[in-house]
Design a protein around this motif. Sequence first.
Motif: not given
Length: 327
Positions: A117-123, A145-150, A185-193
Amino acid sequence: MKKFFILLSITLFVFSCSNDNSDDTNDQITCASPANISINSITVNSATLNWTANNAVSYEIEYGVSGFTQGQGNTISTSGLGYELTDLAQDTSYDVYLTTKCSDTNFSDVIGPVIFITETACQKPTSLNVDSVDICSISLNWDSNGESDFKIEYGITGFSLGTGRVLNATDNFTTIDTYLEAGTTYDIYVKAYCGIDGFSASSDPLVVTTASQDLAGSYHVTVTRDDGFSYDHGIETIVLVSPNYYKTETTGLWPRGSFSPDTDQGFNFRNSCGEIEVPEQQLFQGAYANMMYGNYAEIKPNGDLIILYNIDLNIEYPGFYAEYVKQ
C-alpha cells in the motif's frame, strides 16, 4: 537364459522410458521462479520491487490496483534484480506478480500477488455532507482531518476524476453554484492540499441531485405587442423537449389553430438555473419564415412566466410581451 534376456530387455526399456520422462520434466521445471521477493522504499507514489537472482534471461512484472485481473495489468520486462514502480496513486493497495523468463518459450510459475500500500501525503477529507440543495447550487461540508486547503472536483455522476470542474476552498465547507443544471445528479470529490507533497487522495464521492424546476404544463397565455395591441390565446401547453429545454405552442399574435395543424407556431426556450434563455431561432409564422430572439424573461415565484421577445417582421412594432399564467 531366454527368460533372463527377455527380463533384461524389459528392464532396459522401462529404464530408458523413465529417463526420457525425467528429461521432459526437468525441461519444464528448469526455469526457477523468482525468490525472496520484497517491496522496499514505499512512498506516496512509488515503490521498489526486489528479488533473488537465478538463471533467468529476464523477468516479467505485472502490477495494478489490488484485485485486477491478471493479463490486464501494467507489464514490465527487465533483466535486473529490482525495479521501481512509479506514478502510483497514494494510499492505494497494489498487487504485483513476477515471472522468470528463461527463454522465449520457457517461463517459471507466476509468483504473487505480492501486496503493498502506498503512503499517504496527508489525510484525505472524510464525511462529506450536504448542507443545502437548490435548483442550481449545492452547499456542502466535510471533516478536514487537520488540513486547511482543499480542492473540490465535481461533474455529472459517473465522470472520471481529472475531467471535472474544479474549485478551491480554504475551509471545510463551500457552495458550488456554477456549471450546474436543475434536476441533475452530480458526483463531488474533495482532496486536501499537502504542501510540497501535492494532494491527498480524493474523498469518497458525495452524490447529490439538484432540485428540479419543471416548467412543462398548462398556461393561460396573453400576448401584447409594442403598440399596445393585446390578444388572449387562452389555455396553451408548454412541453419539455429535452432536459431543461421547452417549446411553446404559439408565438406573437397567431393563436393556436390560425394555420394548418402542421405549422410550427411555437418557439423554444431553455431554463438555465431559473433563468429563461430564448435563443435566436427561425419560426414559420403561417406563410412567413421569420427570425425570433429573446430580450428578457422571468420565472415568478408562483410559477408564472414573463417572456419578452422580438420577431423580425416587416412591421413597425416587432416586440412582444407574453404572459404565461400557470394553471
